[in-house]
Design an enzyme around this catalytic site. Structure first.
Site, PDB file in Angstrom:
ATOM      1  N   LYS A 281     -73.826 -42.313  32.439  1.00  0.00           N
ATOM      2  CA  LYS A 281     -74.646 -41.825  31.326  1.00  0.00           C
ATOM      3  C   LYS A 281     -73.748 -41.450  30.150  1.00  0.00           C
ATOM      4  O   LYS A 281     -72.682 -40.868  30.351  1.00  0.00           O
ATOM      5  CB  LYS A 281     -75.421 -40.581  31.787  1.00  0.00           C
ATOM      6  CG  LYS A 281     -76.918 -40.785  31.792  1.00  0.00           C
ATOM      7  CD  LYS A 281     -77.672 -39.606  32.316  1.00  0.00           C
ATOM      8  CE  LYS A 281     -79.076 -39.609  31.757  1.00  0.00           C
ATOM      9  NZ  LYS A 281     -80.012 -38.749  32.444  1.00  0.00           N
ATOM     10  N   GLU A 366     -93.653 -33.422  41.009  1.00  0.00           N
ATOM     11  CA  GLU A 366     -94.594 -32.391  40.557  1.00  0.00           C
ATOM     12  C   GLU A 366     -95.629 -32.062  41.621  1.00  0.00           C
ATOM     13  O   GLU A 366     -96.004 -30.901  41.797  1.00  0.00           O
ATOM     14  CB  GLU A 366     -95.284 -32.849  39.270  1.00  0.00           C
ATOM     15  CG  GLU A 366     -94.383 -32.856  38.031  1.00  0.00           C
ATOM     16  CD  GLU A 366     -93.454 -34.060  37.926  1.00  0.00           C
ATOM     17  OE1 GLU A 366     -93.548 -34.984  38.766  1.00  0.00           O
ATOM     18  OE2 GLU A 366     -92.604 -34.082  37.014  1.00  0.00           O
ATOM     19  N   ARG A 394    -100.152 -34.885  36.631  1.00  0.00           N
ATOM     20  CA  ARG A 394     -99.896 -35.600  37.871  1.00  0.00           C
ATOM     21  C   ARG A 394    -100.249 -34.768  39.106  1.00  0.00           C
ATOM     22  O   ARG A 394    -100.429 -35.304  40.182  1.00  0.00           O
ATOM     23  CB  ARG A 394     -98.406 -35.936  37.885  1.00  0.00           C
ATOM     24  CG  ARG A 394     -98.049 -36.920  38.897  1.00  0.00           C
ATOM     25  CD  ARG A 394     -96.684 -37.460  38.629  1.00  0.00           C
ATOM     26  NE  ARG A 394     -96.733 -38.670  37.826  1.00  0.00           N
ATOM     27  CZ  ARG A 394     -95.749 -39.556  37.794  1.00  0.00           C
ATOM     28  NH1 ARG A 394     -94.658 -39.341  38.492  1.00  0.00           N
ATOM     29  NH2 ARG A 394     -95.851 -40.633  37.057  1.00  0.00           N
TER      30      ARG A 394
END
Ligand SMILES: Cc1ncc(C[n+]2csc(CCOP(=O)(O)OP(=O)(O)O)c2C)c(N)n1
Length: 624
Positions: A281, A366, A394
């Protein structure tokens, strides 16, 4: 001439040598750094996949072949290579390019994404449809190691292994979600990426060869080819292989030759394969590589020194939420702070730092988080969840089935509730009021400012109920924070201003915009309004509202979310149930439409939720 100047479509890549592709990769990185420094955006993830994206477009032919970007925040190189180079500086701006893939923007974007972990399920469905129609194209979902931990991705893998469609899954492993990736899957990928399964295999094979009398030592020397072949075969990636998805890797995600070679090979299989591509990254820009979390979703910054261009000193609601939970944990170790992969975003990293044992990052999970919280609550501890409004969507089933029906005490900080700037439709937090308000027994609050937020968190824990507190993504008002927490009277709103010409029921920090509008209406038109800080969307302060109706039957509801089915509807239902006659309601909020890309202020203005818009709308409403 720069190589990038010669590239206007993926076809142009096909002609380039690897030398030029490598030059192109550097040029694209420079461009992305400039764009994000100016507009803000997802820097570290995008820098990490420049080479991978070039290789994908060299090998595959979009739009015939389908590239699916999971989460989609890493799509900048893809956009640059697929005809959107010249508009890349408009990304995340009003009327500009969306910061995520968008099927309405380009035929090269095969799926709208924004929420994590959906790519594999879509790829699976698209592959079934393709195969029924006997079409030859390839489907290539690109999923990060973070997104792979999401339940829906694992459910998809489970099914793909059974159905065995022809799919090329690219796993972009950079060891990071927004923060370092968490959990067993991440550890397993690290193990694979380190090459340890192969080393272990090699050691075992060599000890077997050595033990063969006479020729053993020669076998050890000549066995390199066999071992190399073995590396490519079944030893690593057993988890994926056992599921029915062939593992290939690890592959250096910054080596274009290796990437192209492996992707070409992957095209030949007629069953699902997973290419484990290891990337870094932030590659190519030291501040982002050194600190990929801060540059994940970056504010504009100075390229020279990597410093963010700050806009004021007011603390965010997230900061105050995290700080309050931290202060409360100091007093009560039964409090457990929970996040699904957003420690920094929710402000709960402050708890993580001081009380690691009172903090859990469960990964992009979640649904799991709410059931986990339910278990913590049933066990007699006090779960406090920090979650963005858009990602709460969600887990609505878990909220209903697993929290509400058992009346479990929990406090949920709903961050980024309301209109969200920059990210576009996938990240708007405009549905939480309408999703939550019909649920029996819940408490739903919205603070007018950051001081009230801290009191709400404190009050929420005292209530021993399912408590939800929503607050937006914008700086706080800058009010002084009370030193001592106080309990807010249950179900009671706050009267901020009194007048006889209309009643304004305002939710959250929009209260201050309503106040500003009211002062202007009074000064310029002698319209005298009552302004109520609603505080409790549920339970609603019915007594106060019914009382106020004696003064005026003109009601204005103001909410940062869809009004249809939201707070405004709730107020109307009260009026209907009480058989009130002769009232009129002006609902100010987001209408039932998809909210696109712009800054928060631009969107608030568009929906007449800024002070000027409120002023105009109320002026017209009362004049009618
Ligand atoms: C359902 C959901 N939860 C949380 C997020 C916030 N989020 C955006 S990107 C990201 C990390 C994704 O990590 P990974 O898939 O490894 O991609 P990387 O950024 O490392 O390239 C998270 C948690 C989200 N987009 N969707």
């Amino acid at each position: 001439m720069a190589v990038l100047e010669q590239v206007n479509s993926p076809q142009d890549l096909k002609k380039l040598s690897f030398k030029n592709l490598n030059i192109l990769s550097g040029e694209i990185r420079d461009l992305i750094i400039k764009v994000v420094a100016q507009n803000g955006g997802h820097l570290s993830s995008n820098l990490g996949v420049v080479d991978l994206t070039i290789a994908l477009h060299k090998v595959f032919d979009t739009p015939e072949d389908k590239l699916i970007w999971d989460v989609g925040h890493q799509c900048y190189t893809h956009k640059i290579l697929t005809g959107r180079k010249d508009s890349i500086f408009t990304i995340r701006k009003k009327g500009g390019l969306v910061g995520f893939p968008d099927i309405f923007e380009s035929e090269h974007d095969s799926l709208n994404t924004g929420h994590a972990s959906t790519s594999l399920a879509f790829a699976s469905g698209m592959a079934i449809a393709r195969d029924r129609e006997e079409k030859p194209f390839h489907i290539v979902p690109v999923i990060g190691d973070g997104a792979l931990t999401g339940g829906v991705a694992l459910e998809a893998l489970n099914h793909i292994g059974q159905v065995k469609q022809r799919l090329i899954i690219v796993l972009n492993d950079n060891k990071m979600s927004i923060s370092p990736n968490v959990g067993g899957i991440g550890k397993y990928l690290n193990y694979l990426a380190s090459g340890r399964p192969y080393i272990r295999f090699k050691e075992v094979m060599q000890s077997i060869f050595k033990a063969i009398p006479g020729i053993g030592k020669y076998l050890v020397v000549s066995s390199r080819k066999i071992l190399d072949l073995a590396r490519r075969m079944t030893v690593p990636g057993t988890f994926f292989n056992d599921l029915g998805v062939k593992y290939i890797g690890p592959i250096n995600g910054h080596d274009l030759k290796e990437l192209v070679k492996e992707l070409e090979k992957a095209k030949r299989y007629d069953f699902p394969v997973l290419l484990h591509v290891v990337t870094r990254k932030g590659k190519g820009y030291k501040p982002a590589a050194d600190n990929p979390t801060s540059f994940h979703s970056s504010a504009p910054f100075d390229i020279q020194n990597g410093k963010f261009l700050k806009s004021g000193n007011k603390p965010s609601y997230s900061k105050i939420f995290g700080r309050t939970v931290l202060r409360l944990v100091r007093e009560d170790r039964k409090i457990m702070a929970l996040t699904a992969a957003m420690p920094e975003g929710t402000g709960l990293d402050q708890v993580q730092e001081e009380f690691p044992k009172n903090f859990y990052d469960v990964g992009i999970a979640e649904q799991y988080m709410f059931d986990f919280a339910g278990g913590i609550s049933l066990g007699g501890m006090k779960p406090v969840v920090g979650i963005y409004s858009t990602f709460l969507q969600r887990a609505v089933d878990q909220v209903i089935h697993d929290i509400i029906l058992m009346k479990l005490p929990i406090v949920v900080g709903i961050d980024r509730a309301g209109i969200v700037g920059g990210d576009g439709s996938t990240h708007q937090g405009i549905y939480d009021i309408s999703l939550l308000r019909p649920l029996p027994g819940i408490v739903l609050m919205a603070p007018k400012d950051e001081n009230e937020l801290q009191h709400m968190v404190y009050t929420g824990l005292k209530l021993k109920k399912p408590v939800f507190i929503r607050y937006p993504k914008e700086p706080g008002i800058g009010v002084e924070l009370d030193k001592e927490f106080k309990e807010l009277p249950f179900g009671k709103s706050e009267v901020m201003r009194e007048g006889n010409d209309g009643i304004v029921l305002a939710v959250g920090p929009l209260v201050y915009r309503a106040l500003a509008a009211a002062e202007k209406l009074f000064a310029e038109k002698k319209i005298d309004l009552t302004i109520i800080n609603v505080r409790y969307i549920k339970p609603l302060d019915r007594e106060l509202i019914l009382q106020l109706l004696k003064k005026s039957k003109a009601i204005i509801t103001i909410e940062d979310g869809i009004w249809n089915g939201g707070f405004s509807s709730k107020v109307r239902e009260l009026l209907i149930s009480k058989r009130i006659k002769g009232y009129k309601v002006l609902p100010l909020g987001v209408p039932e439409e998809i909210v696109g890309v712009a800054t928060r202020d631009e969107l608030l203005a568009k929906y007449h939720l800024d002070a000027d818009g409120i002023y105009e709308e109320i002026g017209k409403f009362l004049a009618d």
